[in-house]
Design an enzyme around this catalytic site. Structure first.
Site, PDB file in Angstrom:
ATOM      1  N   LYS A   1       0.924  -0.875   0.309  1.00  0.00           N
ATOM      2  CA  LYS A   1       0.385   0.427   0.159  1.00  0.00           C
ATOM      3  C   LYS A   1       0.651   1.217   0.250  1.00  0.00           C
ATOM      4  O   LYS A   1       0.185   1.754  -0.707  1.00  0.00           O
ATOM      5  CB  LYS A   1      -1.123   0.402   1.144  1.00  0.00           C
ATOM      6  CG  LYS A   1      -1.764  -1.083   1.435  1.00  0.00           C
ATOM      7  CD  LYS A   1      -2.865  -0.833   2.629  1.00  0.00           C
ATOM      8  CE  LYS A   1      -2.033  -1.217   4.106  1.00  0.00           C
ATOM      9  NZ  LYS A   1      -0.895  -1.621   3.989  1.00  0.00           N
TER      10      LYS A   1
ATOM     11  N   ARG B   1      11.385  -2.543  11.048  1.00  0.00           N
ATOM     12  CA  ARG B   1      10.225  -1.550  12.234  1.00  0.00           C
ATOM     13  C   ARG B   1       9.887  -2.505  13.267  1.00  0.00           C
ATOM     14  O   ARG B   1       9.859  -3.923  13.028  1.00  0.00           O
ATOM     15  CB  ARG B   1       8.924  -1.436  11.408  1.00  0.00           C
ATOM     16  CG  ARG B   1       8.900  -0.105  10.632  1.00  0.00           C
ATOM     17  CD  ARG B   1       7.351   0.282   9.550  1.00  0.00           C
ATOM     18  NE  ARG B   1       6.176  -0.553   9.869  1.00  0.00           N
ATOM     19  CZ  ARG B   1       4.942  -0.439   8.763  1.00  0.00           C
ATOM     20  NH1 ARG B   1       5.454   0.023   8.071  1.00  0.00           N
ATOM     21  NH2 ARG B   1       4.002  -1.085   9.696  1.00  0.00           N
TER      22      ARG B   1
ATOM     23  N   ARG C   1      11.871  -5.456   5.308  1.00  0.00           N
ATOM     24  CA  ARG C   1      11.381  -4.408   4.962  1.00  0.00           C
ATOM     25  C   ARG C   1      12.342  -3.344   5.711  1.00  0.00           C
ATOM     26  O   ARG C   1      12.594  -3.588   7.041  1.00  0.00           O
ATOM     27  CB  ARG C   1      10.214  -4.072   5.026  1.00  0.00           C
ATOM     28  CG  ARG C   1      10.102  -2.650   5.771  1.00  0.00           C
ATOM     29  CD  ARG C   1       8.594  -2.216   5.219  1.00  0.00           C
ATOM     30  NE  ARG C   1       7.367  -2.694   5.825  1.00  0.00           N
ATOM     31  CZ  ARG C   1       6.406  -2.226   6.356  1.00  0.00           C
ATOM     32  NH1 ARG C   1       5.961  -1.736   5.293  1.00  0.00           N
ATOM     33  NH2 ARG C   1       5.655  -3.219   7.534  1.00  0.00           N
TER      34      ARG C   1
ATOM     35  N   ARG D   1      -9.303   1.049   8.447  1.00  0.00           N
ATOM     36  CA  ARG D   1      -9.271   0.246   8.684  1.00  0.00           C
ATOM     37  C   ARG D   1     -10.183  -0.938   9.643  1.00  0.00           C
ATOM     38  O   ARG D   1      -9.879  -1.626   9.808  1.00  0.00           O
ATOM     39  CB  ARG D   1      -7.769   0.015   9.842  1.00  0.00           C
ATOM     40  CG  ARG D   1      -6.259  -0.292   8.760  1.00  0.00           C
ATOM     41  CD  ARG D   1      -5.337  -0.229  10.200  1.00  0.00           C
ATOM     42  NE  ARG D   1      -4.324  -0.899   9.645  1.00  0.00           N
ATOM     43  CZ  ARG D   1      -3.393  -0.446   9.093  1.00  0.00           C
ATOM     44  NH1 ARG D   1      -3.123   0.754   8.778  1.00  0.00           N
ATOM     45  NH2 ARG D   1      -2.228  -1.369   9.355  1.00  0.00           N
TER      46      ARG D   1
ATOM     47  N   ARG E   1      -0.873  -9.443  13.035  1.00  0.00           N
ATOM     48  CA  ARG E   1      -1.271  -7.914  12.219  1.00  0.00           C
ATOM     49  C   ARG E   1      -2.008  -8.852  11.237  1.00  0.00           C
ATOM     50  O   ARG E   1      -3.379  -7.902  10.752  1.00  0.00           O
ATOM     51  CB  ARG E   1      -0.032  -7.812  11.302  1.00  0.00           C
ATOM     52  CG  ARG E   1       0.220  -6.432  12.780  1.00  0.00           C
ATOM     53  CD  ARG E   1       1.784  -6.124  12.456  1.00  0.00           C
ATOM     54  NE  ARG E   1       1.663  -5.417  11.586  1.00  0.00           N
ATOM     55  CZ  ARG E   1       2.973  -4.869  10.102  1.00  0.00           C
ATOM     56  NH1 ARG E   1       3.982  -5.424  10.880  1.00  0.00           N
ATOM     57  NH2 ARG E   1       2.740  -4.439   9.609  1.00  0.00           N
TER      58      ARG E   1
HETATM   59  P1  AP5 Z   1       4.619  -1.981   2.327  1.00  0.00           P
HETATM   60  O1  AP5 Z   1       4.645  -0.791   1.298  1.00  0.00           O
HETATM   61  O2  AP5 Z   1       5.685  -1.244   2.914  1.00  0.00           O
HETATM   62  O3  AP5 Z   1       3.783  -2.002   2.297  1.00  0.00           O
HETATM   63  P2  AP5 Z   1       2.411  -1.947   3.726  1.00  0.00           P
HETATM   64  O4  AP5 Z   1       1.167  -2.458   3.008  1.00  0.00           O
HETATM   65  O5  AP5 Z   1       2.629  -0.469   3.335  1.00  0.00           O
HETATM   66  O6  AP5 Z   1       2.979  -2.419   4.506  1.00  0.00           O
HETATM   67  P3  AP5 Z   1       2.453  -2.578   6.077  1.00  0.00           P
HETATM   68  O7  AP5 Z   1       3.224  -2.452   7.045  1.00  0.00           O
HETATM   69  O8  AP5 Z   1       3.490  -0.721   6.112  1.00  0.00           O
HETATM   70  O9  AP5 Z   1       0.949  -1.659   6.698  1.00  0.00           O
HETATM   71  P4  AP5 Z   1       0.343  -1.809   7.512  1.00  0.00           P
HETATM   72  O10 AP5 Z   1      -0.775  -2.019   6.877  1.00  0.00           O
HETATM   73  O11 AP5 Z   1       0.719  -2.955   8.543  1.00  0.00           O
HETATM   74  O12 AP5 Z   1       0.830  -0.722   8.347  1.00  0.00           O
HETATM   75  P5  AP5 Z   1       0.807   0.822   8.657  1.00  0.00           P
HETATM   76  O13 AP5 Z   1       2.581   1.467   9.051  1.00  0.00           O
HETATM   77  O14 AP5 Z   1      -0.850   1.241   7.818  1.00  0.00           O
HETATM   78  O15 AP5 Z   1       6.154  -2.882   1.444  1.00  0.00           O
HETATM   79  C1  AP5 Z   1       6.382  -3.933   2.203  1.00  0.00           C
HETATM   80  C2  AP5 Z   1       7.530  -4.233   1.882  1.00  0.00           C
HETATM   81  O16 AP5 Z   1       7.669  -5.192   0.185  1.00  0.00           O
HETATM   82  C3  AP5 Z   1       7.985  -3.247   1.378  1.00  0.00           C
HETATM   83  O17 AP5 Z   1      10.333  -3.848   1.643  1.00  0.00           O
HETATM   84  C4  AP5 Z   1       8.631  -3.042  -0.343  1.00  0.00           C
HETATM   85  O18 AP5 Z   1       9.868  -2.277  -0.902  1.00  0.00           O
HETATM   86  C5  AP5 Z   1       8.165  -4.036  -0.617  1.00  0.00           C
HETATM   87  N1  AP5 Z   1       7.339  -4.374  -1.462  1.00  0.00           N
HETATM   88  C6  AP5 Z   1       6.062  -3.540  -2.301  1.00  0.00           C
HETATM   89  N2  AP5 Z   1       5.376  -3.878  -3.119  1.00  0.00           N
HETATM   90  C7  AP5 Z   1       6.332  -5.008  -3.474  1.00  0.00           C
HETATM   91  C8  AP5 Z   1       6.416  -5.600  -4.748  1.00  0.00           C
HETATM   92  N3  AP5 Z   1       5.577  -5.383  -5.616  1.00  0.00           N
HETATM   93  N4  AP5 Z   1       7.164  -6.864  -4.862  1.00  0.00           N
HETATM   94  C9  AP5 Z   1       7.946  -7.318  -4.337  1.00  0.00           C
HETATM   95  N5  AP5 Z   1       7.945  -6.679  -3.018  1.00  0.00           N
HETATM   96  C10 AP5 Z   1       7.966  -4.711  -2.989  1.00  0.00           C
HETATM   97  O19 AP5 Z   1      -0.038   0.477  10.277  1.00  0.00           O
HETATM   98  C11 AP5 Z   1       0.938   0.109  10.671  1.00  0.00           C
HETATM   99  C12 AP5 Z   1       0.499  -0.033  12.569  1.00  0.00           C
HETATM  100  O20 AP5 Z   1       0.111   1.450  13.055  1.00  0.00           O
HETATM  101  C13 AP5 Z   1      -1.195  -1.754  12.219  1.00  0.00           C
HETATM  102  O21 AP5 Z   1      -0.694  -2.232  12.656  1.00  0.00           O
HETATM  103  C14 AP5 Z   1      -1.760   0.004  13.762  1.00  0.00           C
HETATM  104  O22 AP5 Z   1      -1.060  -0.891  14.851  1.00  0.00           O
HETATM  105  C15 AP5 Z   1      -1.854   1.292  13.450  1.00  0.00           C
HETATM  106  N6  AP5 Z   1      -2.629   1.899  12.660  1.00  0.00           N
HETATM  107  C16 AP5 Z   1      -2.432   2.390  11.476  1.00  0.00           C
HETATM  108  N7  AP5 Z   1      -3.684   2.722  11.000  1.00  0.00           N
HETATM  109  C17 AP5 Z   1      -4.281   2.693  11.502  1.00  0.00           C
HETATM  110  C18 AP5 Z   1      -5.571   2.804  11.765  1.00  0.00           C
HETATM  111  N8  AP5 Z   1      -6.171   3.722  10.697  1.00  0.00           N
HETATM  112  N9  AP5 Z   1      -6.679   2.060  12.363  1.00  0.00           N
HETATM  113  C19 AP5 Z   1      -5.923   1.887  13.565  1.00  0.00           C
HETATM  114  N10 AP5 Z   1      -4.361   1.444  13.412  1.00  0.00           N
HETATM  115  C20 AP5 Z   1      -3.809   1.937  13.020  1.00  0.00           C
HETATM  116 MG    MG Z   2       2.956   1.223   4.886  1.00  0.00          MG
END
Ligand code: AP5
Ligand code: MG
Length: 216
Positions: A13, A160, A127, A88, A171
């Protein structure tokens, strides 16, 4: 243009949202990045959010919704935005919809980046993230030019805290239980688009630009 990125943790994402933001010149808004910036700066919000994030749980809706609504009311959001990691939960989606309805506005597309669970754990351990500018790398797929250093801002890259395999499993479980129902929610509204997130990230992006093309 107002876009929501859906998908499991690690689906890509953030990677895609950054490319969309650059191409269409709209802000990339990641609630995860906002929380991590607050943790880094030791704010009250950061201390509270960290309790949940480190366990792979969601930060409570009350906190998250307030932050998001504040952010999207900033002047740079009048031309649109890409939301990454929000909503979410169904209640978060309903609050956003209500806030947009009140200003006679709506989300254009919810894009689901679809990646099966098997691929996710492998991706996350590789990552590396920059806490300063939010850039994301992968030690195999997207290595930084200098190991451990962000190409974009020159700061240190980290693994992270929530990317440990056992936290990733948690997660994923939380995703299936609380976030996946949003796929049906947006499908019923006719704005869901699904892309295959297992292919090369530039090919994922091409699929997305085909969907958004007419909005450029
Ligand atoms: P990346 O682009 O980083 O993936 P992502 O979908 O953004 O993954 P996140 O871990 O950031 O998602 P998340 O939803 O768990 O975390 P968030 O920060 O939102 O890609 C992942 C890896 O793969 C990278 O190394 C990339 O280079 C590689 N990659 C990408 N595309 C690829 C491809 N096509 N092929 C190969 N490799 C690829 O949230 C973190 C925490 O915050 C949550 O757990 C929660 O506690 C809290 N939080 C955040 N938002 C909310 C909300 N709205 N409500 C409640 N809690 C929340
Ligand atoms: Mg992300």
């Amino acid at each position: 243009m107002k876009i929501i990125m859906l998908g499991a943790p690690g689906a890509g994402k953030g990677t895609q949202a950054k490319m969309i933001a650059d191409k269409y010149d709209v802000p990339h808004i990641s609630t995860g990045d906002i929380f991590r910036a607050n943790i880094k700066n030791g704010t009250e919000l950061g201390v509270e959010a960290k309790k949940y994030m480190d366990q792979g749980m969601l930060v409570p809706d009350e906190l998250t919704v307030k932050i998001l609504l504040d952010r999207v009311s900033q002047p740079d959001c009048t031309k649109g935005y890409v939301l990454d990691g929000f909503p979410r939960t169904i209640p978060q989606a309903e609050v956003l919809e209500k806030a947009l309805n009140e200003i006679n506005d709506h989300i254009d597309y919810a894009i689901d980046v679809n990646v099966p669970d098997e691929n996710i754990v492998r991706r996350m351990s590789g990552r590396r993230a920059c806490l300063s500018c939010g850039a994301t790398f992968h030690i195999v797929h997207v290595p930084p030019k200098t190991e451990g250093i962000c190409d974009r801002c020159g700061k240190e890259l980290i693994l992270r805290d929530d990317d440990k395999p056992e936290t990733v499993e948690k997660r994923l479980a939380v995703y299936h239980e609380q976030t996946q129902p949003l796929i049906e929610f947006y499908s019923a509204k006719g704005i869901l688009r699904t892309v295959d997130g297992t292919v090369d990230m530039m090919d994922v992006f091409e699929e997305i630009t085909k969907i958004l093309g007419e909005m450029a």
